[in-house]
Motif scaffolding. Structure first.
Motif, PDB file in Angstrom:
ATOM      1  N   LEU A 101      -1.489  -6.434   4.822  1.00 56.97           N
ATOM      2  CA  LEU A 101      -1.087  -7.660   4.232  1.00 56.97           C
ATOM      3  C   LEU A 101      -1.129  -8.632   5.231  1.00 56.97           C
ATOM      4  O   LEU A 101      -1.653  -9.913   5.041  1.00 56.97           O
ATOM      5  CB  LEU A 101       0.269  -7.905   3.675  1.00 56.97           C
ATOM      6  N   GLU A 102      -0.787  -8.433   6.501  1.00 56.69           N
ATOM      7  CA  GLU A 102      -1.100  -9.352   7.690  1.00 56.69           C
ATOM      8  C   GLU A 102      -2.345  -9.630   7.812  1.00 56.69           C
ATOM      9  O   GLU A 102      -2.687 -10.709   8.436  1.00 56.69           O
ATOM     10  CB  GLU A 102      -0.481  -8.795   8.774  1.00 56.69           C
ATOM     11  N   GLN A 103      -3.264  -8.772   7.489  1.00 62.24           N
ATOM     12  CA  GLN A 103      -4.759  -9.297   7.605  1.00 62.24           C
ATOM     13  C   GLN A 103      -5.392  -9.828   6.587  1.00 62.24           C
ATOM     14  O   GLN A 103      -6.687  -9.922   6.611  1.00 62.24           O
ATOM     15  CB  GLN A 103      -5.555  -7.904   8.315  1.00 62.24           C
ATOM     16  N   GLY A 104      -4.747 -10.159   5.542  1.00 62.16           N
ATOM     17  CA  GLY A 104      -5.330 -10.820   4.380  1.00 62.16           C
ATOM     18  C   GLY A 104      -5.562  -9.664   3.417  1.00 62.16           C
ATOM     19  O   GLY A 104      -6.214 -10.386   2.134  1.00 62.16           O
ATOM     20  N   GLY A 105      -5.613  -8.399   3.328  1.00 59.46           N
ATOM     21  CA  GLY A 105      -5.570  -7.717   2.657  1.00 59.46           C
ATOM     22  C   GLY A 105      -4.366  -7.330   1.255  1.00 59.46           C
ATOM     23  O   GLY A 105      -3.240  -8.079   1.389  1.00 59.46           O
ATOM     24  N   LEU A 106      -4.489  -6.543   0.447  1.00 58.34           N
ATOM     25  CA  LEU A 106      -3.334  -6.206  -0.369  1.00 58.34           C
ATOM     26  C   LEU A 106      -2.501  -4.797   0.190  1.00 58.34           C
ATOM     27  O   LEU A 106      -1.459  -4.397  -0.405  1.00 58.34           O
ATOM     28  CB  LEU A 106      -3.949  -5.569  -1.826  1.00 58.34           C
ATOM     29  N   GLY A 107      -3.083  -4.246   1.241  1.00 62.05           N
ATOM     30  CA  GLY A 107      -2.223  -3.139   1.725  1.00 62.05           C
ATOM     31  C   GLY A 107      -2.457  -1.766   1.143  1.00 62.05           C
ATOM     32  O   GLY A 107      -1.708  -1.059   1.244  1.00 62.05           O
ATOM     33  N   ILE A 108      -3.489  -1.674   0.257  1.00 64.69           N
ATOM     34  CA  ILE A 108      -3.700  -0.583  -0.308  1.00 64.69           C
ATOM     35  C   ILE A 108      -4.242   0.656   0.507  1.00 64.69           C
ATOM     36  O   ILE A 108      -5.088   0.353   1.543  1.00 64.69           O
ATOM     37  CB  ILE A 108      -4.666  -0.443  -1.348  1.00 64.69           C
ATOM     38  N   SER A 109      -3.812   1.807   0.631  1.00 66.22           N
ATOM     39  CA  SER A 109      -4.431   2.559   1.778  1.00 66.22           C
ATOM     40  C   SER A 109      -5.605   3.375   1.413  1.00 66.22           C
ATOM     41  O   SER A 109      -5.886   3.526   0.305  1.00 66.22           O
ATOM     42  CB  SER A 109      -3.104   3.938   1.897  1.00 66.22           C
ATOM     43  N   ILE A 110      -6.093   3.617   2.291  1.00 73.52           N
ATOM     44  CA  ILE A 110      -7.448   4.394   2.430  1.00 73.52           C
ATOM     45  C   ILE A 110      -7.059   6.003   2.184  1.00 73.52           C
ATOM     46  O   ILE A 110      -6.383   6.582   3.123  1.00 73.52           O
ATOM     47  CB  ILE A 110      -8.288   4.326   3.674  1.00 73.52           C
ATOM     48  N   LEU A 111      -7.381   6.692   1.084  1.00 72.06           N
ATOM     49  CA  LEU A 111      -6.924   8.114   0.935  1.00 72.06           C
ATOM     50  C   LEU A 111      -7.424   8.855   1.984  1.00 72.06           C
ATOM     51  O   LEU A 111      -6.681   9.867   2.490  1.00 72.06           O
ATOM     52  CB  LEU A 111      -7.497   8.344  -0.355  1.00 72.06           C
ATOM     53  N   GLN A 112      -8.588   8.674   2.499  1.00 70.42           N
ATOM     54  CA  GLN A 112      -9.074   9.759   3.604  1.00 70.42           C
ATOM     55  C   GLN A 112      -8.371   9.472   4.891  1.00 70.42           C
ATOM     56  O   GLN A 112      -7.980  10.722   5.459  1.00 70.42           O
ATOM     57  CB  GLN A 112     -10.658   9.359   3.905  1.00 70.42           C
ATOM     58  N   HIS A 113      -7.960   8.275   5.215  1.00 64.72           N
ATOM     59  CA  HIS A 113      -7.243   8.017   6.491  1.00 64.72           C
ATOM     60  C   HIS A 113      -5.712   8.743   6.210  1.00 64.72           C
ATOM     61  O   HIS A 113      -5.123   9.357   6.969  1.00 64.72           O
ATOM     62  CB  HIS A 113      -7.070   6.579   6.860  1.00 64.72           C
ATOM     63  N   LEU A 114      -5.141   8.465   5.101  1.00 62.52           N
ATOM     64  CA  LEU A 114      -3.750   8.782   4.581  1.00 62.52           C
ATOM     65  C   LEU A 114      -3.818  10.523   4.582  1.00 62.52           C
ATOM     66  O   LEU A 114      -2.968  11.046   4.998  1.00 62.52           O
ATOM     67  CB  LEU A 114      -3.547   8.371   3.313  1.00 62.52           C
ATOM     68  N   SER A 115      -4.636  11.316   4.218  1.00 60.95           N
ATOM     69  CA  SER A 115      -4.843  12.554   4.060  1.00 60.95           C
ATOM     70  C   SER A 115      -4.835  13.025   5.420  1.00 60.95           C
ATOM     71  O   SER A 115      -4.086  14.281   5.818  1.00 60.95           O
ATOM     72  CB  SER A 115      -5.914  13.131   3.096  1.00 60.95           C
ATOM     73  N   TRP A 116      -5.756  12.335   6.615  1.00 59.44           N
ATOM     74  CA  TRP A 116      -5.836  12.986   7.730  1.00 59.44           C
ATOM     75  C   TRP A 116      -4.365  12.631   8.536  1.00 59.44           C
ATOM     76  O   TRP A 116      -4.032  13.630   9.365  1.00 59.44           O
ATOM     77  CB  TRP A 116      -6.759  12.049   8.612  1.00 59.44           C
ATOM     78  N   ALA A 117      -3.927  11.557   8.422  1.00 58.63           N
ATOM     79  CA  ALA A 117      -2.327  11.493   8.814  1.00 58.63           C
ATOM     80  C   ALA A 117      -1.357  12.514   8.459  1.00 58.63           C
ATOM     81  O   ALA A 117      -0.543  12.986   9.186  1.00 58.63           O
ATOM     82  CB  ALA A 117      -2.056  10.117   8.391  1.00 58.63           C
ATOM     83  N   LEU A 118      -1.302  12.731   7.098  1.00 55.56           N
ATOM     84  CA  LEU A 118      -0.523  13.726   6.686  1.00 55.56           C
ATOM     85  C   LEU A 118      -0.811  15.093   7.032  1.00 55.56           C
ATOM     86  O   LEU A 118       0.158  15.895   7.150  1.00 55.56           O
ATOM     87  CB  LEU A 118      -0.492  13.668   4.894  1.00 55.56           C
ATOM     88  N   ARG A 119      -2.071  15.383   7.200  1.00 56.68           N
ATOM     89  CA  ARG A 119      -2.442  16.842   7.872  1.00 56.68           C
ATOM     90  C   ARG A 119      -1.893  16.834   9.264  1.00 56.68           C
ATOM     91  O   ARG A 119      -1.676  18.059   9.728  1.00 56.68           O
ATOM     92  CB  ARG A 119      -3.873  17.111   7.499  1.00 56.68           C
ATOM     93  N   LEU A 120      -2.327  15.791  10.063  1.00 55.35           N
ATOM     94  CA  LEU A 120      -1.940  15.743  11.404  1.00 55.35           C
ATOM     95  C   LEU A 120      -0.321  16.001  11.656  1.00 55.35           C
ATOM     96  O   LEU A 120      -0.083  16.462  12.765  1.00 55.35           O
ATOM     97  CB  LEU A 120      -2.495  14.743  12.081  1.00 55.35           C
ATOM     98  N   ARG A 121       0.361  15.235  10.646  1.00 51.32           N
ATOM     99  CA  ARG A 121       1.871  15.380  11.008  1.00 51.32           C
ATOM    100  C   ARG A 121       2.456  16.948  10.849  1.00 51.32           C
ATOM    101  O   ARG A 121       3.208  17.142  11.252  1.00 51.32           O
ATOM    102  CB  ARG A 121       2.418  14.447   9.822  1.00 51.32           C
TER     103      ARG A 121
END
Length: 64
Positions: A44-64
């Motif tokens: 939102l701070e950069q002018g978007g709607l803050g919708i997550s990119i699924l590929q990046h989200l899945s990487w983050a969840l697997r690394l966690r």
């Protein structure tokens, strides 16, 4: 999201999310999208709607 999902599955889910956002349907054509999907995925701070990119989200969840 703990399983590695193929790239084609990410694209299919993003297509459905894009269609729902712009028209309320599961499928839209390119002329109905008002803003590029990459712009919508910005925070939102950069002018978007803050919708997550699924590929990046899945990487983050697997690394966690």
């Amino acid at each position: 999201m703990t399983v590695d999902i193929p790239q084609w599955a990410h694209k299919v889910v993003d297509k459905i999310r894009r269609g729902y956002l712009w028209k309320g349907y599961t499928d839209v054509k390119g002329g109905q999208c008002l803003v590029a999907w990459n712009t919508v995925c910005h925070p939102l701070e950069q002018g978007g709607l803050g919708i997550s990119i699924l590929q990046h989200l899945s990487w983050a969840l697997r690394l966690r």
